[in-house]
Write a protein that holds these residues in place. Sequence first.
Motif: not given
Length: 134
Positions: A61-72
């Motif tokens: 159960q891996v949930d990708f809720k929001l994208p993680i952006r370059q530079g974060q």
Amino acid sequence: MTPIADPPSTEARMLEIVFPDHTNHLGTLFGGTALAWMDKAAFIAASRYARRTVVTARSEQVDFKLPIRQGQLVETIARVAAVGRTSMQVEVELVAEDLLSGERELCTRGHFVMIALDADGQPTPVPPLASAPG
């Protein structure tokens, strides 16, 4: 100096910056990279808790809720949440942080099952989980 034994730690935290080689064509973190960071943190938390060699038995159960952006900045937080006889359930979160604004968001959450092994590579018991995190 005499070493002082601490109670088993149930948590591990890691920090990473998302560089271009971590991203897809949309400029967001590859899912496989996120999973690798999560598995590594789960491994560290379980190893520190059990003080044994551990292996990943399964990710659930891996949930990708929001994208993680370059530079974060990404903080990976792993906590041993439950313990069986030889297994440990580790909850892992990826929290993205904007370094300029300080805004933080939970982006990904998953569960991993880790197994403790003895010197012969066979499953071995782990200590029971105390009610308060160590």
